[in-house]
Scaffold this motif. Structure first.
Motif, mmCIF file in Angstrom:
data_model
loop_
_atom_site.group_PDB
_atom_site.id
_atom_site.type_symbol
_atom_site.label_atom_id
_atom_site.label_comp_id
_atom_site.label_asym_id
_atom_site.label_seq_id
_atom_site.Cartn_x
_atom_site.Cartn_y
_atom_site.Cartn_z
ATOM 1 N N ARG A 50 17.140 34.131 44.734
ATOM 2 C CA ARG A 50 15.803 33.774 44.250
ATOM 3 C C ARG A 50 14.729 34.481 45.078
ATOM 4 N NH1 ARG A 50 15.525 29.940 40.510
ATOM 5 N NH2 ARG A 50 17.278 28.517 40.194
ATOM 6 N N GLY A 51 13.548 34.615 44.487
ATOM 7 C CA GLY A 51 12.416 35.186 45.199
ATOM 8 C C GLY A 51 11.328 35.574 44.227
ATOM 9 N N VAL A 52 10.121 35.826 44.755
ATOM 10 C CA VAL A 52 9.002 36.207 43.907
ATOM 11 C C VAL A 52 9.166 37.654 43.464
ATOM 12 C CG1 VAL A 52 7.453 34.578 45.045
ATOM 13 C CG2 VAL A 52 7.589 36.937 45.877
ATOM 14 N N ALA A 53 8.328 38.075 42.531
ATOM 15 C CA ALA A 53 8.376 39.446 42.038
ATOM 16 C C ALA A 53 8.153 40.429 43.180
ATOM 17 C CB ALA A 53 7.313 39.650 40.956
ATOM 18 N N GLY A 54 8.962 41.494 43.210
ATOM 19 C CA GLY A 54 8.785 42.547 44.185
ATOM 20 C C GLY A 54 9.437 42.305 45.527
ATOM 21 N N ASP A 69 11.131 33.348 41.349
ATOM 22 C CA ASP A 69 10.372 32.137 41.636
ATOM 23 C C ASP A 69 8.922 32.347 41.214
ATOM 24 O OD1 ASP A 69 12.417 30.625 42.669
ATOM 25 O OD2 ASP A 69 12.083 31.262 44.735
ATOM 26 N N GLY A 70 8.205 31.247 41.033
ATOM 27 C CA GLY A 70 6.800 31.335 40.678
ATOM 28 C C GLY A 70 6.568 31.735 39.248
ATOM 29 N N ASP A 71 7.533 31.547 38.370
ATOM 30 C CA ASP A 71 7.364 31.895 36.973
ATOM 31 C C ASP A 71 7.324 30.623 36.138
ATOM 32 O OD1 ASP A 71 7.857 34.783 35.434
ATOM 33 O OD2 ASP A 71 8.174 33.036 34.162
ATOM 34 N N ALA A 72 6.617 30.685 35.024
ATOM 35 C CA ALA A 72 6.505 29.505 34.167
ATOM 36 C C ALA A 72 7.869 29.077 33.638
ATOM 37 C CB ALA A 72 5.553 29.794 33.003
ATOM 38 N N ARG A 73 8.754 30.026 33.447
ATOM 39 C CA ARG A 73 10.092 29.724 32.960
ATOM 40 C C ARG A 73 11.063 29.808 34.129
ATOM 41 N NH1 ARG A 73 12.520 30.033 27.726
ATOM 42 N NH2 ARG A 73 14.769 30.397 27.820
ATOM 43 N N ARG A 74 11.865 28.785 34.326
ATOM 44 C CA ARG A 74 12.741 28.711 35.493
ATOM 45 C C ARG A 74 14.205 28.746 35.090
ATOM 46 N NH1 ARG A 74 10.987 27.499 40.300
ATOM 47 N NH2 ARG A 74 12.952 26.516 40.867
ATOM 48 N N PHE A 75 15.019 29.251 35.997
ATOM 49 C CA PHE A 75 16.463 29.221 35.846
ATOM 50 C C PHE A 75 16.963 28.033 36.650
ATOM 51 C CE2 PHE A 75 20.705 30.901 37.319
ATOM 52 C CZ PHE A 75 21.340 30.757 36.101
#
Length: 340
Positions: free
Chosen positions: A42-46, A175-181
């Motif tokens: 997991r992690g934020v974009a980039g 992480d930090g996205d409106a849609r989660r896994f």
């Protein structure tokens, strides 16, 4: 100490990820030894999730690899991602128990009926296990947060039941996205920012010059150590700026790639959350109480603040009650709104 580096398709370099690489290596070794398992990155974009998956491929040359990824435009389409993943194994479907085979053919689009989803999930597990009889299997799922619900359910069903099969499932989710896994019960590693010598390696590899330590620390602070942001800054700052002979621009330049990443995150927020972010962008006090009171007048409740924090665009300093730009650039919010 020699730092292992890996370049992915967009030129990012993998540094400072030894614990995560060790976790993946253990997953692959267990699959080779006949003990199946899974891992979620997991992690934020980039932050380097895809780069870490590319590194896993380098170390998995003796495993058969199956790959798929979530695609935003396909997320409403049942089994879209699973169909891509299992297509190379379609000839094995005939060997499954008839009910599982029928349900899986329906999921793969080879039968008219919708089929029983539970049997399709069982068929997915059986198909992966059968394929692993010939060679250990690595299943890579990138952008798992954009998997369609049926594919996500099938793959999580299989991941939770891998025991004596030579199968390793490796997921990457933002992480930090409106849609989660939603895979909270699976083993997970979370990638954070880089700093110190790791940031040095990343910046130097893309700048082609040594980096002044004070400049490096300023860039790490300004970007939260986000590898994508550091890579792009290394490409737009001058040699004099990187070596400390000239001052860094204030604010730091927000490159096209980083702008797109943050703007994409903003657009995934609901309208009240976007309004709260607008209030934060217009505020000069950086005080939580001020922003919260103004946001409430615009029908953006505290739940909106929670969602914006999860998006990674803002964070609240619990000790001081200040609102700050989250990992990324300090002026990122104002720059986002200049792009709208």
């Amino acid at each position: 100490m020699i730092t292992h580096t890996v370049f992915d398709s967009i030129g990012a370099v993998l540094v400072g990820r030894e614990p995560e690489r060790a976790a993946i290596a253990a997953l692959l070794d267990a699959a080779r030894a006949g003990s199946g398992g899974s891992l979620v990155v997991r992690g934020v974009a980039g932050v380097g999730k895809s780069t870490l998956l590319a590194d896993a491929l380098v170390t998995a040359s003796d495993l058969r690899v199956l790959r798929t990824s979530g695609v935003e435009s396909e997320s409403p389409l049942a089994f879209a991602a699973l169909q891509r993943l299992l297509w190379p194994l379609r000839t094995y479907i005939d060997n499954l128990p008839a009910p599982q085979a029928a349900a899986l053919r329906a999921a793969m689009g080879e039968a008219e009926n919708e089929g029983d989803r539970f049997l399709a999930f069982l068929g997915t597990l059986s198909l992966l296990a059968d394929a692993a009889e010939q060679a250990p299997l690595l299943v890579i799922v990138d952008d798992a947060h954009w998997l369609d619900d049926a594919s996500a359910a099938a793959l999580l069903f299989a991941a939770r039941r891998m025991q004596a099969e030579r199968v390793a499932l490796l997921f990457a989710a933002r992480d930090g996205d409106a849609r989660r896994f939603d895979a909270r019960d699976l083993p997970t590693v979370t990638l954070g920012g880089v700093s110190g010598a790791d940031a040095d390696t990343l910046l130097s590899a893309h700048a082609g010059t040594g980096i002044d330590p004070a400049v490096r620390d300023q860039l790490v602070t300004g970007t939260g150590g986000n590898p994508l942001a550091l890579v792009e800054l290394a490409g737009v700052l001058t040699t004099d700026q990187l070596t400390g002979r000239a001052p860094l621009p204030a604010p730091l330049p927000l490159t096209d790639g980083v702008e797109r990443a943050f703007l994409d995150r903003y657009r995934r927020l609901d309208e009240p959350e976007q309004r709260l972010l607008l209030v934060a962008a217009a505020d000069d006090t950086a005080r939580l109480t001020v922003v919260r009171d103004a946001a409430k007048r615009l029908d953006a409740a505290d739940t909106a603040l929670d969602a914006v924090e999860r998006s990674g665009l803002l964070r609240v300093d619990g000790a001081t009650g200040a609102i700050r730009s989250a990992p990324g650039f300090s002026p990122v919010v104002k720059r986002i709104f200049s792009l709208l």
